[in-house]
Motif scaffolding. Structure first.
Motif, PDB file in Angstrom:
ATOM      1  N   VAL A  10      11.964   6.035 -20.032  1.00  0.00           N
ATOM      2  CA  VAL A  10      11.077   6.289 -19.211  1.00  0.00           C
ATOM      3  C   VAL A  10       9.966   5.315 -19.880  1.00  0.00           C
ATOM      4  O   VAL A  10       9.202   4.345 -18.682  1.00  0.00           O
ATOM      5  CB  VAL A  10      10.563   8.180 -19.588  1.00  0.00           C
ATOM      6  CG1 VAL A  10       9.394   8.116 -18.730  1.00  0.00           C
ATOM      7  CG2 VAL A  10      11.475   8.791 -19.295  1.00  0.00           C
ATOM      8  N   ARG A  11      10.014   5.399 -21.177  1.00  0.00           N
ATOM      9  CA  ARG A  11       8.572   4.428 -21.798  1.00  0.00           C
ATOM     10  C   ARG A  11       9.532   2.402 -21.625  1.00  0.00           C
ATOM     11  O   ARG A  11       8.442   1.852 -21.079  1.00  0.00           O
ATOM     12  CB  ARG A  11       8.985   4.613 -23.048  1.00  0.00           C
ATOM     13  CG  ARG A  11       7.878   3.477 -23.766  1.00  0.00           C
ATOM     14  CD  ARG A  11       7.203   3.513 -25.272  1.00  0.00           C
ATOM     15  NE  ARG A  11       6.959   5.434 -25.526  1.00  0.00           N
ATOM     16  CZ  ARG A  11       7.543   5.987 -25.796  1.00  0.00           C
ATOM     17  NH1 ARG A  11       7.987   5.668 -27.147  1.00  0.00           N
ATOM     18  NH2 ARG A  11       6.910   7.117 -26.879  1.00  0.00           N
ATOM     19  N   ARG A  14       8.250   1.882 -17.409  1.00  0.00           N
ATOM     20  CA  ARG A  14       6.559   2.244 -17.211  1.00  0.00           C
ATOM     21  C   ARG A  14       6.836   0.858 -17.967  1.00  0.00           C
ATOM     22  O   ARG A  14       5.555   0.545 -17.100  1.00  0.00           O
ATOM     23  CB  ARG A  14       6.382   3.656 -18.083  1.00  0.00           C
ATOM     24  CG  ARG A  14       4.867   3.650 -18.046  1.00  0.00           C
ATOM     25  CD  ARG A  14       4.418   5.319 -18.217  1.00  0.00           C
ATOM     26  NE  ARG A  14       4.432   4.677 -20.252  1.00  0.00           N
ATOM     27  CZ  ARG A  14       4.463   4.330 -20.968  1.00  0.00           C
ATOM     28  NH1 ARG A  14       3.076   3.299 -20.328  1.00  0.00           N
ATOM     29  NH2 ARG A  14       4.020   4.095 -21.906  1.00  0.00           N
ATOM     30  N   ARG A  15       6.306   0.375 -18.700  1.00  0.00           N
ATOM     31  CA  ARG A  15       6.092  -0.407 -19.628  1.00  0.00           C
ATOM     32  C   ARG A  15       6.553  -2.053 -18.398  1.00  0.00           C
ATOM     33  O   ARG A  15       5.802  -2.889 -17.899  1.00  0.00           O
ATOM     34  CB  ARG A  15       6.315  -1.118 -20.545  1.00  0.00           C
ATOM     35  CG  ARG A  15       5.624  -0.517 -21.455  1.00  0.00           C
ATOM     36  CD  ARG A  15       6.114   0.193 -23.304  1.00  0.00           C
ATOM     37  NE  ARG A  15       5.019   0.656 -23.802  1.00  0.00           N
ATOM     38  CZ  ARG A  15       5.537   0.988 -24.896  1.00  0.00           C
ATOM     39  NH1 ARG A  15       5.560   0.110 -25.912  1.00  0.00           N
ATOM     40  NH2 ARG A  15       4.283   1.762 -25.592  1.00  0.00           N
ATOM     41  N   ASN A  17       7.211  -1.978 -15.489  1.00  0.00           N
ATOM     42  CA  ASN A  17       6.328  -1.570 -13.994  1.00  0.00           C
ATOM     43  C   ASN A  17       4.949  -1.572 -14.564  1.00  0.00           C
ATOM     44  O   ASN A  17       4.224  -1.424 -13.380  1.00  0.00           O
ATOM     45  CB  ASN A  17       6.584  -0.411 -13.196  1.00  0.00           C
ATOM     46  CG  ASN A  17       8.330  -0.535 -12.308  1.00  0.00           C
ATOM     47  OD1 ASN A  17       8.409  -1.384 -11.592  1.00  0.00           O
ATOM     48  ND2 ASN A  17       9.073   0.146 -13.163  1.00  0.00           N
ATOM     49  N   LEU A  19       2.716  -0.281 -16.315  1.00  0.00           N
ATOM     50  CA  LEU A  19       2.187   0.844 -15.660  1.00  0.00           C
ATOM     51  C   LEU A  19       1.512   2.072 -16.711  1.00  0.00           C
ATOM     52  O   LEU A  19       2.744   1.864 -17.906  1.00  0.00           O
ATOM     53  CB  LEU A  19       2.984   2.471 -15.104  1.00  0.00           C
ATOM     54  CG  LEU A  19       3.589   1.837 -13.347  1.00  0.00           C
ATOM     55  CD1 LEU A  19       4.586   3.203 -13.256  1.00  0.00           C
ATOM     56  CD2 LEU A  19       2.502   1.260 -12.361  1.00  0.00           C
ATOM     57  N   GLN A  21       0.627   6.163 -19.132  1.00  0.00           N
ATOM     58  CA  GLN A  21       1.053   6.769 -18.866  1.00  0.00           C
ATOM     59  C   GLN A  21      -0.162   7.486 -17.758  1.00  0.00           C
ATOM     60  O   GLN A  21       0.519   7.745 -17.411  1.00  0.00           O
ATOM     61  CB  GLN A  21       1.069   7.405 -20.637  1.00  0.00           C
ATOM     62  CG  GLN A  21       2.133   7.531 -21.702  1.00  0.00           C
ATOM     63  CD  GLN A  21       2.228   7.491 -22.925  1.00  0.00           C
ATOM     64  OE1 GLN A  21       1.279   8.354 -22.884  1.00  0.00           O
ATOM     65  NE2 GLN A  21       2.722   7.956 -24.068  1.00  0.00           N
ATOM     66  N   LEU A  24       1.063   6.446 -14.711  1.00  0.00           N
ATOM     67  CA  LEU A  24       2.264   6.852 -14.174  1.00  0.00           C
ATOM     68  C   LEU A  24       2.153   8.920 -13.302  1.00  0.00           C
ATOM     69  O   LEU A  24       2.791   8.451 -12.526  1.00  0.00           O
ATOM     70  CB  LEU A  24       3.275   6.817 -15.315  1.00  0.00           C
ATOM     71  CG  LEU A  24       4.697   7.809 -14.706  1.00  0.00           C
ATOM     72  CD1 LEU A  24       5.783   7.188 -13.414  1.00  0.00           C
ATOM     73  CD2 LEU A  24       5.320   7.387 -16.075  1.00  0.00           C
ATOM     74  N   ILE A  35       3.577  13.338 -19.253  1.00  0.00           N
ATOM     75  CA  ILE A  35       4.640  12.006 -19.598  1.00  0.00           C
ATOM     76  C   ILE A  35       4.993  11.104 -21.068  1.00  0.00           C
ATOM     77  O   ILE A  35       6.145  11.043 -21.497  1.00  0.00           O
ATOM     78  CB  ILE A  35       3.858  10.499 -19.231  1.00  0.00           C
ATOM     79  CG1 ILE A  35       3.766  10.874 -17.845  1.00  0.00           C
ATOM     80  CG2 ILE A  35       4.418   9.419 -18.897  1.00  0.00           C
ATOM     81  CD1 ILE A  35       5.727  11.050 -16.816  1.00  0.00           C
ATOM     82  N   GLU A  39       8.415  11.550 -22.557  1.00  0.00           N
ATOM     83  CA  GLU A  39       8.991   9.332 -23.489  1.00  0.00           C
ATOM     84  C   GLU A  39       9.093   9.623 -24.944  1.00  0.00           C
ATOM     85  O   GLU A  39      10.003   9.264 -25.498  1.00  0.00           O
ATOM     86  CB  GLU A  39       7.550   8.669 -24.015  1.00  0.00           C
ATOM     87  CG  GLU A  39       7.645   8.423 -22.282  1.00  0.00           C
ATOM     88  CD  GLU A  39       6.171   7.066 -21.787  1.00  0.00           C
ATOM     89  OE1 GLU A  39       6.560   6.051 -21.208  1.00  0.00           O
ATOM     90  OE2 GLU A  39       5.517   6.992 -22.967  1.00  0.00           O
ATOM     91  N   ILE A  53       9.545  10.792 -11.017  1.00  0.00           N
ATOM     92  CA  ILE A  53       9.239   9.385 -12.242  1.00  0.00           C
ATOM     93  C   ILE A  53      10.345   7.877 -11.495  1.00  0.00           C
ATOM     94  O   ILE A  53       9.928   7.322 -10.970  1.00  0.00           O
ATOM     95  CB  ILE A  53      10.010   9.767 -13.009  1.00  0.00           C
ATOM     96  CG1 ILE A  53       8.870  10.653 -13.845  1.00  0.00           C
ATOM     97  CG2 ILE A  53      10.256   8.956 -14.038  1.00  0.00           C
ATOM     98  CD1 ILE A  53       8.726  11.411 -15.229  1.00  0.00           C
ATOM     99  N   LEU A  57       9.344   4.436 -10.780  1.00  0.00           N
ATOM    100  CA  LEU A  57      10.051   3.201 -10.719  1.00  0.00           C
ATOM    101  C   LEU A  57      10.894   2.484 -10.327  1.00  0.00           C
ATOM    102  O   LEU A  57      11.395   1.699 -11.361  1.00  0.00           O
ATOM    103  CB  LEU A  57      10.755   3.909 -12.687  1.00  0.00           C
ATOM    104  CG  LEU A  57       9.594   4.640 -13.123  1.00  0.00           C
ATOM    105  CD1 LEU A  57      10.337   5.542 -14.824  1.00  0.00           C
ATOM    106  CD2 LEU A  57       8.635   3.301 -14.045  1.00  0.00           C
TER     107      LEU A  57
END
Length: 72
Positions: A10-11, A14-15, A17, A19, A21, A24, A35, A39, A53, A57
């Motif tokens: 997830v972390r 997310r990074r 992309n 984004l 926390q 997201l 979030i 993570e 999520i 993502l």
């Protein structure tokens, strides 16, 4: 035996992309703390939240929340 989610994906995703926390969290309708806890592996999201999520993502549920495969 409890299934452990791959919370680090997830972390990473997310990074990847670009984004935060907070961004997201806003897109999926939860708090930034939720979030952060996902993570860290301290919180397992509901099926609905996990799907949200993954949608944001643009990844599969298996990639984001699947168990880590040996050698990966």
């Amino acid at each position: 035996m409890e299934t452990e989610i791959n919370s680090n994906m997830v972390r990473k995703l997310r990074r990847w992309n670009e984004l935060s926390q907070a961004e997201l969290a806003e897109r999926v309708g939860v708090s930034r703390q939720t979030i952060a806890n996902i993570e860290k592996g301290n919180y397992s999201p509901s099926v609905h939240l996990a799907l949200e999520i993954c949608h944001v993502l643009n990844e599969s549920v298996e990639r984001v929340f699947g168990r880590e495969q040996e050698g990966n």
